[in-house]
Design a protein around this motif. Structure first.
Motif, PDB file in Angstrom:
ATOM      1  N   ALA A 136      -5.067  -8.623   5.536  1.00  0.00           N
ATOM      2  CA  ALA A 136      -4.591  -7.861   4.174  1.00  0.00           C
ATOM      3  C   ALA A 136      -3.096  -7.441   4.862  1.00  0.00           C
ATOM      4  O   ALA A 136      -2.886  -6.886   5.780  1.00  0.00           O
ATOM      5  CB  ALA A 136      -5.331  -6.704   4.035  1.00  0.00           C
ATOM      6  N   GLU A 137      -2.201  -7.535   3.359  1.00  0.00           N
ATOM      7  CA  GLU A 137      -0.875  -7.424   3.151  1.00  0.00           C
ATOM      8  C   GLU A 137       0.034  -6.133   3.269  1.00  0.00           C
ATOM      9  O   GLU A 137      -1.505  -5.901   2.908  1.00  0.00           O
ATOM     10  CB  GLU A 137      -0.213  -8.309   2.424  1.00  0.00           C
ATOM     11  N   ASP A 138       0.542  -6.167   3.749  1.00  0.00           N
ATOM     12  CA  ASP A 138       1.117  -4.475   4.234  1.00  0.00           C
ATOM     13  C   ASP A 138       1.785  -4.361   2.940  1.00  0.00           C
ATOM     14  O   ASP A 138       2.698  -4.332   2.418  1.00  0.00           O
ATOM     15  CB  ASP A 138       1.450  -4.754   5.761  1.00  0.00           C
ATOM     16  N   PHE A 139       1.250  -3.061   1.720  1.00  0.00           N
ATOM     17  CA  PHE A 139       1.742  -3.086   0.818  1.00  0.00           C
ATOM     18  C   PHE A 139       2.599  -1.091   0.671  1.00  0.00           C
ATOM     19  O   PHE A 139       3.403  -1.431  -0.317  1.00  0.00           O
ATOM     20  CB  PHE A 139       1.436  -2.747  -0.304  1.00  0.00           C
ATOM     21  N   SER A 140       3.167  -0.586   1.830  1.00  0.00           N
ATOM     22  CA  SER A 140       4.260  -0.197   2.496  1.00  0.00           C
ATOM     23  C   SER A 140       5.212  -0.001   1.652  1.00  0.00           C
ATOM     24  O   SER A 140       5.172   0.695   0.620  1.00  0.00           O
ATOM     25  CB  SER A 140       3.745   0.111   3.812  1.00  0.00           C
ATOM     26  N   ASP A 141       5.891  -1.152   1.448  1.00  0.00           N
ATOM     27  CA  ASP A 141       7.203  -1.210   1.209  1.00  0.00           C
ATOM     28  C   ASP A 141       7.023  -0.540  -0.459  1.00  0.00           C
ATOM     29  O   ASP A 141       8.059  -0.170  -1.454  1.00  0.00           O
ATOM     30  CB  ASP A 141       7.783  -2.380   1.424  1.00  0.00           C
ATOM     31  N   ILE A 142       6.167  -1.651  -1.168  1.00  0.00           N
ATOM     32  CA  ILE A 142       6.276  -1.585  -2.980  1.00  0.00           C
ATOM     33  C   ILE A 142       5.593  -0.125  -2.819  1.00  0.00           C
ATOM     34  O   ILE A 142       6.159   0.182  -4.232  1.00  0.00           O
ATOM     35  CB  ILE A 142       4.787  -2.532  -2.656  1.00  0.00           C
ATOM     36  N   ALA A 144       7.259   2.472  -1.415  1.00  0.00           N
ATOM     37  CA  ALA A 144       8.371   3.521  -0.648  1.00  0.00           C
ATOM     38  C   ALA A 144       8.805   2.992  -2.141  1.00  0.00           C
ATOM     39  O   ALA A 144       9.633   3.701  -3.041  1.00  0.00           O
ATOM     40  CB  ALA A 144       8.376   2.769   0.273  1.00  0.00           C
ATOM     41  N   ILE A 145       8.450   1.275  -3.097  1.00  0.00           N
ATOM     42  CA  ILE A 145       9.762   1.670  -4.063  1.00  0.00           C
ATOM     43  C   ILE A 145       9.550   2.528  -5.396  1.00  0.00           C
ATOM     44  O   ILE A 145      10.189   2.822  -6.112  1.00  0.00           O
ATOM     45  CB  ILE A 145       9.997   0.204  -4.158  1.00  0.00           C
ATOM     46  N   LEU A 146       8.147   2.303  -5.294  1.00  0.00           N
ATOM     47  CA  LEU A 146       7.149   2.979  -6.341  1.00  0.00           C
ATOM     48  C   LEU A 146       7.397   4.261  -6.450  1.00  0.00           C
ATOM     49  O   LEU A 146       7.679   5.713  -8.223  1.00  0.00           O
ATOM     50  CB  LEU A 146       5.835   3.017  -6.518  1.00  0.00           C
ATOM     51  N   LYS A 147       7.454   4.699  -5.770  1.00  0.00           N
ATOM     52  CA  LYS A 147       7.869   5.947  -5.070  1.00  0.00           C
ATOM     53  C   LYS A 147       9.453   7.059  -5.057  1.00  0.00           C
ATOM     54  O   LYS A 147       9.508   7.782  -5.921  1.00  0.00           O
ATOM     55  CB  LYS A 147       6.979   6.731  -3.415  1.00  0.00           C
TER      56      LYS A 147
END
Length: 151
Positions: A136-142, A144-147
């Protein structure tokens, strides 16, 4: 005579609107408006209006159009009910015979107007999709942008 006058007035008004539109430098739209406004006068000059005008003002003609509309509505209603109930009478009989155990040719082999789409057995089967073995892809960067934007 009245229909010809109305068509001529409609054409003149349309050409006037086209001229104003062209003056505003919207030439493509002005050309379309001019084309539409030439249709009524063309119908007058071809004699179509003389042929239609006596027909259009007869009540019996309108009654005929009303009956055609009722007939079309009845056809549409019966078609909708037929589709909802599961096919034509012939298809329902074949299904009943098959349920009783009689050897009957399938109803799809006999073409009819109400048969609709062919059954799924005659369609080519799609290949099953392969599940990707990738993690599964890591969505942590997305996230962070949303937050950051308060979403």
């Amino acid at each position: 005579m009245l229909a010809e006058t109305i068509c001529s007035a409609a054409s003149a008004a349309g050409l006037g609107i086209a001229a104003v539109t062209a003056w505003r430098r919207r030439f493509l739209t002005a050309t379309r408006i001019a084309a539409y406004s030439l249709v009524p006068i063309a119908l007058v000059l071809t004699g179509f209006v003389e042929w239609v005008a006596p027909i259009a003002f007869k009540p019996t003609v309108w009654l005929g159009f009303g009956l055609l509309a009722v007939a079309w509505l009845l056809f549409a209603i019966t078609r909708a009910i037929e589709r909802r109930s599961g096919g034509t009478r012939k298809e329902r009989r074949a299904a009943a015979r098959a349920a009783q155990g009689e050897a009957v040719a399938p109803a799809a082999s006999v073409p009819s107007l109400g048969s609709g789409l062919p059954d799924s057995s005659s369609r080519p089967q799609a290949k099953p999709r392969q599940q990707s073995a990738a993690p599964a892809e890591d969505f942590s960067d997305i996230e962070a942008i949303l937050k950051k934007h308060g979403i």
